[in-house]
Motif scaffolding. Structure first.
Motif, PDB file in Angstrom:
ATOM      1  N   MET A  54       0.854  -1.201   0.000  1.00 38.84           N
ATOM      2  CA  MET A  54       0.000   0.000   0.000  1.00 38.84           C
ATOM      3  C   MET A  54       0.887   1.247   0.000  1.00 38.84           C
ATOM      4  N   THR A  55       0.784   2.072  -1.020  1.00 41.27           N
ATOM      5  CA  THR A  55       1.551   3.306  -1.093  1.00 41.27           C
ATOM      6  C   THR A  55       0.831   4.383  -0.296  1.00 41.27           C
ATOM      7  N   PRO A  56       1.564   5.473   0.114  1.00 41.92           N
ATOM      8  CA  PRO A  56       0.914   6.507   0.929  1.00 41.92           C
ATOM      9  C   PRO A  56      -0.350   7.074   0.299  1.00 41.92           C
ATOM     10  N   SER A  57      -0.368   7.227  -1.031  1.00 43.67           N
ATOM     11  CA  SER A  57      -1.541   7.811  -1.675  1.00 43.67           C
ATOM     12  C   SER A  57      -2.737   6.872  -1.633  1.00 43.67           C
ATOM     13  N   ASP A  58      -2.484   5.589  -1.327  1.00 40.67           N
ATOM     14  CA  ASP A  58      -3.572   4.625  -1.232  1.00 40.67           C
ATOM     15  C   ASP A  58      -4.102   4.494   0.187  1.00 40.67           C
ATOM     16  N   ARG A  59      -3.550   5.244   1.128  1.00 43.83           N
ATOM     17  CA  ARG A  59      -3.935   5.107   2.523  1.00 43.83           C
ATOM     18  C   ARG A  59      -5.235   5.855   2.793  1.00 43.83           C
ATOM     19  N   ASN A  60      -6.248   5.119   3.214  1.00 43.79           N
ATOM     20  CA  ASN A  60      -7.561   5.695   3.506  1.00 43.79           C
ATOM     21  C   ASN A  60      -7.784   5.666   5.012  1.00 43.79           C
ATOM     22  N   ILE A  61      -7.889   6.845   5.615  1.00 47.92           N
ATOM     23  CA  ILE A  61      -8.101   6.966   7.057  1.00 47.92           C
ATOM     24  C   ILE A  61      -9.506   7.534   7.285  1.00 47.92           C
ATOM     25  N   LEU A  62     -10.358   6.734   7.911  1.00 40.92           N
ATOM     26  CA  LEU A  62     -11.709   7.199   8.231  1.00 40.92           C
ATOM     27  C   LEU A  62     -11.647   8.176   9.399  1.00 40.92           C
ATOM     28  N   VAL A  63     -12.305   9.313   9.255  1.00 37.56           N
ATOM     29  CA  VAL A  63     -12.397  10.303  10.332  1.00 37.56           C
ATOM     30  C   VAL A  63     -13.858  10.367  10.764  1.00 37.56           C
ATOM     31  N   VAL A  64     -14.107  10.062  12.019  1.00 40.27           N
ATOM     32  CA  VAL A  64     -15.471  10.064  12.559  1.00 40.27           C
ATOM     33  C   VAL A  64     -15.536  11.152  13.614  1.00 40.27           C
ATOM     34  N   ALA A  65     -16.411  12.126  13.398  1.00 40.93           N
ATOM     35  CA  ALA A  65     -16.440  13.302  14.273  1.00 40.93           C
ATOM     36  C   ALA A  65     -17.841  13.571  14.796  1.00 40.93           C
ATOM     37  N   HIS A  66     -17.896  14.063  16.019  1.00 39.53           N
ATOM     38  CA  HIS A  66     -19.147  14.585  16.583  1.00 39.53           C
ATOM     39  C   HIS A  66     -19.320  15.966  15.955  1.00 39.53           C
ATOM     40  N   ALA A  67     -20.025  16.009  14.823  1.00 42.22           N
ATOM     41  CA  ALA A  67     -20.002  17.194  13.960  1.00 42.22           C
ATOM     42  C   ALA A  67     -20.871  18.348  14.443  1.00 42.22           C
ATOM     43  N   ARG A  68     -21.496  18.222  15.596  1.00 48.10           N
ATOM     44  CA  ARG A  68     -22.349  19.308  16.089  1.00 48.10           C
ATOM     45  C   ARG A  68     -21.690  20.098  17.216  1.00 48.10           C
ATOM     46  N   ARG A  69     -20.374  19.934  17.346  1.00 44.93           N
ATOM     47  CA  ARG A  69     -19.615  20.712  18.327  1.00 44.93           C
ATOM     48  C   ARG A  69     -18.503  21.445  17.601  1.00 44.93           C
ATOM     49  N   ASP A  70     -18.399  22.748  17.867  1.00 47.15           N
ATOM     50  CA  ASP A  70     -17.436  23.574  17.142  1.00 47.15           C
ATOM     51  C   ASP A  70     -16.004  23.088  17.327  1.00 47.15           C
ATOM     52  N   ASP A  71     -15.634  22.689  18.571  1.00 50.25           N
ATOM     53  CA  ASP A  71     -14.257  22.259  18.795  1.00 50.25           C
ATOM     54  C   ASP A  71     -13.940  20.975  18.035  1.00 50.25           C
ATOM     55  N   THR A  72     -14.941  20.103  17.900  1.00 50.10           N
ATOM     56  CA  THR A  72     -14.729  18.856  17.166  1.00 50.10           C
ATOM     57  C   THR A  72     -14.633  19.109  15.675  1.00 50.10           C
ATOM     58  N   VAL A  73     -15.424  20.040  15.178  1.00 48.18           N
ATOM     59  CA  VAL A  73     -15.348  20.395  13.748  1.00 48.18           C
ATOM     60  C   VAL A  73     -13.975  20.983  13.434  1.00 48.18           C
ATOM     61  N   ASP A  74     -13.488  21.857  14.293  1.00 49.73           N
ATOM     62  CA  ASP A  74     -12.148  22.421  14.091  1.00 49.73           C
ATOM     63  C   ASP A  74     -11.085  21.324  14.106  1.00 49.73           C
ATOM     64  N   ALA A  75     -11.229  20.386  15.038  1.00 46.96           N
ATOM     65  CA  ALA A  75     -10.267  19.278  15.130  1.00 46.96           C
ATOM     66  C   ALA A  75     -10.311  18.419  13.873  1.00 46.96           C
ATOM     67  N   ALA A  76     -11.511  18.174  13.346  1.00 45.59           N
ATOM     68  CA  ALA A  76     -11.628  17.380  12.118  1.00 45.59           C
ATOM     69  C   ALA A  76     -10.903  18.056  10.967  1.00 45.59           C
ATOM     70  N   GLY A  77     -11.017  19.380  10.871  1.00 43.30           N
ATOM     71  CA  GLY A  77     -10.303  20.111   9.824  1.00 43.30           C
ATOM     72  C   GLY A  77      -8.799  19.959   9.953  1.00 43.30           C
ATOM     73  N   ARG A  78      -8.286  19.989  11.179  1.00 45.70           N
ATOM     74  CA  ARG A  78      -6.844  19.819  11.400  1.00 45.70           C
ATOM     75  C   ARG A  78      -6.393  18.413  11.031  1.00 45.70           C
ATOM     76  N   VAL A  79      -7.212  17.421  11.352  1.00 46.18           N
ATOM     77  CA  VAL A  79      -6.853  16.040  11.027  1.00 46.18           C
ATOM     78  C   VAL A  79      -6.828  15.846   9.513  1.00 46.18           C
ATOM     79  N   VAL A  80      -7.829  16.359   8.831  1.00 46.20           N
ATOM     80  CA  VAL A  80      -7.876  16.234   7.368  1.00 46.20           C
ATOM     81  C   VAL A  80      -6.654  16.890   6.740  1.00 46.20           C
ATOM     82  N   SER A  81      -6.292  18.069   7.236  1.00 48.10           N
ATOM     83  CA  SER A  81      -5.127  18.780   6.708  1.00 48.10           C
ATOM     84  C   SER A  81      -3.844  17.981   6.933  1.00 48.10           C
ATOM     85  N   ALA A  82      -3.673  17.417   8.132  1.00 48.69           N
ATOM     86  CA  ALA A  82      -2.472  16.637   8.441  1.00 48.69           C
ATOM     87  C   ALA A  82      -2.382  15.392   7.572  1.00 48.69           C
ATOM     88  N   LEU A  83      -3.521  14.728   7.363  1.00 52.08           N
ATOM     89  CA  LEU A  83      -3.519  13.534   6.518  1.00 52.08           C
ATOM     90  C   LEU A  83      -3.192  13.889   5.066  1.00 52.08           C
TER      91      LEU A  83
END
Length: 306
Positions: free
Chosen positions: A1-30
């Protein structure tokens, strides 16, 4: 599996502002690491417009569950249970980052999120398999009418507050006792600190392979919590004399109505749930930390540093 083939599921409690911000940071890092973030359709719809979703996959549409490498969960135990449901059928472990209160199943706290994501990217974690439950409901003719699973617990409860549930308990193919009650909890070691704990059941260390059976407000002399071997099937029959219906709940997420005569059979599932771990498995320390247990006066040795 090459890095571009790596699929990481992100599951977030999307109705909380701090969690939404954290999800954005995780997506950016990935994205920066060459991995692809994946969301469920519901989470993707909830997060639409919160941050750029270009290059993000959608589970079940362009990314299959068996293509998920790992699930990063941003939330509390309820969100972790939802993630375990989303990856069921695949082999991806679940890594919880606690954004809630107790977060007993979580491996990291929000302040350690960036380090946790880095370790996911580096594959610097180990996988721990947790016992799960297979749950079947049979009708009065012994036909299977519903099947599901549970990580924490399967609970047979009365559906009406005014009426008692009449049940008979069977362990390993033999009848044990019948009584009227509010319900019966069948819990895994993972779930022993959840509903089972609140109901007065035993805390079971994750390394112990066992299943707890805990009657709820039973009208009986013998209605103690039981701990049985993981290979022993447990059956709870809703007796015909029950007035009204019962209800089966699994992990508080999936339910099914139980008419009189229904039989719920719970046994060890052939598919464990995989949890990603970043730290040594010191369950005692987790209990002390999460429940804020007093340990003042302890004179034991300092932990060895490996």
């Amino acid at each position: 599996m090459t890095p571009s083939d790596r699929n990481i599921l992100v599951v977030a409690h999307a109705r909380r502002d701090d969690t939404v911000d954290a999800a954005g940071r995780v997506v950016s890092a990935l994205r920066q690491a060459g991995a692809r973030a994946v969301f469920s359709r519901d989470d993707r719809d909830d997060l639409e417009g919160a941050f750029p979703l270009d290059g993000v996959g959608t589970l079940g549409e362009d990314v299959a569950v068996d293509e998920i490498e790992l699930a990063i969960v941003l939330g509390g135990d309820g969100t972790i249970l939802r993630a375990a449901e989303l990856v069921r059928g695949g082999t991806a472990p679940v890594l919880g980052i606690n954004m809630g209160h107790v977060g007993f199943l979580a491996e990291s706290e929000r302040d350690d999120m960036d380090d946790a994501v880095r370790r996911v990217i580096d594959r610097d974690y180990r996988v721990e398999e947790r016992l799960a439950l297979s749950v079947r409901v049979k009708d009065s003719t012994d036909a299977v009418i519903y099947e599901t699973w549970a990580l924490n617990e399967a609970t047979v409860e009365k559906a009406s507050r005014e009426r008692m549930l009449e049940v008979v308990i069977e362990v390993d193919g033999r009848p044990l006792s019948s009584f009227g009650c509010d319900g019966v909890v069948v819990a895994t070691p993972t779930g022993s600190t959840a509903y089972n704990f609140s109901a007065g059941g035993p805390v079971i260390w994750p390394s112990v392979e066992a299943i707890a059976v805990v009657p709820l407000s039973a009208h009986a002399l013998f209605a103690r919590p039981l701990v049985v071997g993981p290979e022993a099937p447990i059956a709870i029959e809703v007796l015909e004399r029950t007035s009204g219906v019962g209800i089966l709940w699994c992990d508080g997420r999936r339910s099914h109505e139980l008419p009189p005569g229904a039989r719920v059979v719970v046994r060890r599932s052939s598919e464990p749930v995989r949890l990603a771990r970043l730290h040594p498995p010191a369950f005692t320390d987790r209990l002390v930390r999460k429940f804020r247990l007093p340990v003042t006066g302890w004179r034991g040795p300092a932990p060895e540093i490996s």
